[in-house]
Design a protein around this motif. Structure first.
Motif, mmCIF file in Angstrom:
data_model
loop_
_atom_site.group_PDB
_atom_site.id
_atom_site.type_symbol
_atom_site.label_atom_id
_atom_site.label_comp_id
_atom_site.label_asym_id
_atom_site.label_seq_id
_atom_site.Cartn_x
_atom_site.Cartn_y
_atom_site.Cartn_z
ATOM 1 N N LEU A 100 0.825 -1.205 0.000
ATOM 2 C CA LEU A 100 0.000 0.000 0.000
ATOM 3 C C LEU A 100 0.862 1.260 0.000
ATOM 4 O O LEU A 100 0.524 2.255 -0.666
ATOM 5 C CB LEU A 100 -0.930 0.003 1.213
ATOM 6 C CG LEU A 100 -1.960 1.137 1.270
ATOM 7 C CD1 LEU A 100 -2.849 1.131 0.037
ATOM 8 C CD2 LEU A 100 -2.788 1.022 2.547
ATOM 9 N N GLU A 101 1.975 1.227 0.696
ATOM 10 C CA GLU A 101 2.857 2.403 0.737
ATOM 11 C C GLU A 101 3.391 2.718 -0.656
ATOM 12 O O GLU A 101 3.399 3.883 -1.082
ATOM 13 C CB GLU A 101 4.009 2.173 1.710
ATOM 14 C CG GLU A 101 4.955 3.370 1.803
ATOM 15 C CD GLU A 101 6.116 3.113 2.751
ATOM 16 O OE1 GLU A 101 6.930 4.041 2.933
ATOM 17 O OE2 GLU A 101 6.217 1.997 3.303
ATOM 18 N N GLU A 102 3.846 1.693 -1.381
ATOM 19 C CA GLU A 102 4.338 1.909 -2.738
ATOM 20 C C GLU A 102 3.234 2.446 -3.647
ATOM 21 O O GLU A 102 3.464 3.341 -4.470
ATOM 22 C CB GLU A 102 4.890 0.605 -3.309
ATOM 23 C CG GLU A 102 6.211 0.179 -2.714
ATOM 24 C CD GLU A 102 6.678 -1.168 -3.252
ATOM 25 O OE1 GLU A 102 7.883 -1.429 -3.197
ATOM 26 O OE2 GLU A 102 5.831 -1.946 -3.725
ATOM 27 N N GLN A 135 3.310 5.964 -5.602
ATOM 28 C CA GLN A 135 3.106 6.047 -7.044
ATOM 29 C C GLN A 135 1.980 7.034 -7.381
ATOM 30 O O GLN A 135 2.119 7.866 -8.282
ATOM 31 C CB GLN A 135 2.770 4.663 -7.609
ATOM 32 C CG GLN A 135 2.548 4.669 -9.108
ATOM 33 C CD GLN A 135 2.224 3.291 -9.651
ATOM 34 O OE1 GLN A 135 2.702 2.920 -10.707
ATOM 35 N NE2 GLN A 135 1.413 2.519 -8.938
ATOM 36 N N ARG A 136 0.869 6.952 -6.655
ATOM 37 C CA ARG A 136 -0.248 7.870 -6.889
ATOM 38 C C ARG A 136 0.207 9.315 -6.707
ATOM 39 O O ARG A 136 -0.105 10.193 -7.519
ATOM 40 C CB ARG A 136 -1.392 7.538 -5.941
ATOM 41 C CG ARG A 136 -2.518 8.561 -5.931
ATOM 42 C CD ARG A 136 -3.351 8.560 -7.188
ATOM 43 N NE ARG A 136 -4.058 7.308 -7.331
ATOM 44 C CZ ARG A 136 -5.185 6.981 -6.670
ATOM 45 N NH1 ARG A 136 -5.724 7.826 -5.805
ATOM 46 N NH2 ARG A 136 -5.768 5.805 -6.879
ATOM 47 N N ALA A 163 9.312 1.063 -15.459
ATOM 48 C CA ALA A 163 9.598 -0.212 -14.800
ATOM 49 C C ALA A 163 9.939 0.047 -13.336
ATOM 50 O O ALA A 163 10.961 0.674 -13.028
ATOM 51 C CB ALA A 163 10.752 -0.918 -15.496
ATOM 52 N N ILE A 164 9.075 -0.437 -12.444
ATOM 53 C CA ILE A 164 9.239 -0.187 -11.013
ATOM 54 C C ILE A 164 10.076 -1.310 -10.418
ATOM 55 O O ILE A 164 9.627 -2.456 -10.314
ATOM 56 C CB ILE A 164 7.864 -0.098 -10.331
ATOM 57 C CG1 ILE A 164 7.034 1.015 -10.982
ATOM 58 C CG2 ILE A 164 8.021 0.162 -8.837
ATOM 59 C CD1 ILE A 164 5.573 1.005 -10.572
ATOM 60 N N PRO A 217 13.483 3.212 -15.679
ATOM 61 C CA PRO A 217 13.453 2.417 -14.443
ATOM 62 C C PRO A 217 13.332 3.304 -13.209
ATOM 63 O O PRO A 217 13.852 4.420 -13.173
ATOM 64 C CB PRO A 217 14.813 1.703 -14.469
ATOM 65 C CG PRO A 217 15.712 2.675 -15.176
ATOM 66 C CD PRO A 217 14.858 3.445 -16.151
ATOM 67 N N VAL A 218 12.644 2.801 -12.197
ATOM 68 C CA VAL A 218 12.561 3.466 -10.896
ATOM 69 C C VAL A 218 13.085 2.485 -9.855
ATOM 70 O O VAL A 218 12.533 1.391 -9.701
ATOM 71 C CB VAL A 218 11.119 3.877 -10.558
ATOM 72 C CG1 VAL A 218 11.047 4.461 -9.162
ATOM 73 C CG2 VAL A 218 10.598 4.886 -11.565
ATOM 74 N N HIS A 219 14.137 2.888 -9.123
ATOM 75 C CA HIS A 219 14.768 1.981 -8.162
ATOM 76 C C HIS A 219 14.443 2.312 -6.709
ATOM 77 O O HIS A 219 14.571 1.457 -5.830
ATOM 78 C CB HIS A 219 16.288 2.000 -8.354
ATOM 79 C CG HIS A 219 16.743 1.468 -9.681
ATOM 80 N ND1 HIS A 219 16.872 0.121 -9.939
ATOM 81 C CD2 HIS A 219 17.069 2.110 -10.831
ATOM 82 C CE1 HIS A 219 17.280 -0.055 -11.195
ATOM 83 N NE2 HIS A 219 17.402 1.135 -11.751
ATOM 84 N N GLN A 220 14.054 3.555 -6.425
ATOM 85 C CA GLN A 220 13.777 3.982 -5.061
ATOM 86 C C GLN A 220 12.442 4.715 -5.006
ATOM 87 O O GLN A 220 12.076 5.413 -5.960
ATOM 88 C CB GLN A 220 14.893 4.909 -4.553
ATOM 89 C CG GLN A 220 16.281 4.300 -4.551
ATOM 90 C CD GLN A 220 16.407 3.127 -3.595
ATOM 91 O OE1 GLN A 220 15.696 3.076 -2.580
ATOM 92 N NE2 GLN A 220 17.299 2.194 -3.895
ATOM 93 N N PRO A 221 11.707 4.604 -3.886
ATOM 94 C CA PRO A 221 10.421 5.299 -3.784
ATOM 95 C C PRO A 221 10.531 6.797 -4.031
ATOM 96 O O PRO A 221 9.649 7.400 -4.647
ATOM 97 C CB PRO A 221 9.976 5.001 -2.345
ATOM 98 C CG PRO A 221 10.651 3.716 -2.001
ATOM 99 C CD PRO A 221 11.979 3.754 -2.707
#
Length: 265
Positions: free
Chosen positions: A42-44, A48-49, A176-177, A206-210
């Motif tokens: 849920l945090e991720e 993202q939202r 790409a998460i 790519p996304v590597h960190q929140p």
């Protein structure tokens, strides 16, 4: 035709859009197809939202929109997992200034965030293609923007869905998460490059960190609207993809039994 499209735009729960009669052409018809599968906690999903909300409000995005030939774009949004969450759909909204973008961001921010089971990129691409076909705007470019944190593992195979969309003139880009990537034989950004994205100028980021979400989403939207490059790493598309585009399906228990039912005998 226009009567049908007018009905399509009046689905409840969406902010008002500029009437179709006021606009003949937009620079881009952009579908934001956002992964809310259960592999994201849920945090991720909330991060993202917020990334999409912040990107829509950012001056870089507004400047990219207004700098286009027509100075306006059309945006539609939905969330998907093993299937498309049709209650999440925000139908086509015209954006030609900061207030339009802020209204869309506010509407998105007000919605609840929840995840669902499964990952069907193919269903997301097919649904997005139908949204683009139903768009009331005459778009110079038609783009589907897919975010995801795992390979396709439900529904039809992903590459035929991608190929059909590209053949119809749609460009598919990807985010790409890789914060908690699902298992696979190759990295998710490579999988997206070989099996998901397609069309002239398509790319995957790519996304590597929140904390990278907001910047990545903003840069991706600016690139899609303006076609300008980015400082982030882009995975090039290969002419002959070496990636097994069924790798997600093969990670699911009973995959071979579903493909070869005679093995059960």
């Amino acid at each position: 035709m226009f009567t049908t499209l007018a009905l399509f735009l009046t689905i409840s729960g969406t902010p008002s859009a500029t009437p179709v009669a006021d606009v003949a052409q937009v620079d881009v018809a952009l579908v934001l197809a956002v992964d809310m599968s259960g592999s994201m906690d849920l945090e991720e999903a909330q991060v993202q939202r917020r990334g999409y909300v912040e990107a829509l409000r950012h001056p870089d995005f507004i400047n990219a929109v207004t700098a286009g030939l027509n100075g306006r774009i059309a945006v539609s949004y939905f969330e998907w997992a093993g299937s498309v969450n049709e209650t999440s759909v925000i139908n086509w909204q015209l954006i030609d200034d900061a207030q339009d973008a802020a209204d869309l961001a506010e509407h998105l921010a007000s919605r609840p965030v929840f995840t669902r089971r499964g990952t069907s990129i193919s269903n997301a691409i097919t649904f997005a293609s139908k949204l683009i076909s139903a768009s009331p705007y005459d778009a110079m470019r038609r783009v589907v923007d897919i975010s995801g944190d795992g390979p396709n593992n439900l529904g039809p195979p992903v590459d035929p869905a991608r190929n059909a969309a590209v053949a119809s003139g749609i460009v598919i880009n990807g985010l790409a998460i890789l914060i908690r990537p699902s298992g696979g034989t190759v990295s998710l950004d490579r999988y997206y490059a070989d099996c998901v994205i397609g069309g002239p100028g398509s790319f995957v980021l790519p996304v590597h960190q929140p904390e990278d979400f907001a910047v990545a989403i903003r840069q991706k939207l600016v690139m899609e609207v303006s076609r300008k490059g980015s400082g982030m790493r882009i995975i090039p598309v290969q002419m002959t993809p070496p990636t097994d585009c069924m790798m997600g399906e093969k990670l699911r228990p009973g995959f071979l039994d579903r493909i070869y039912p005679e093995l059960e005998k």
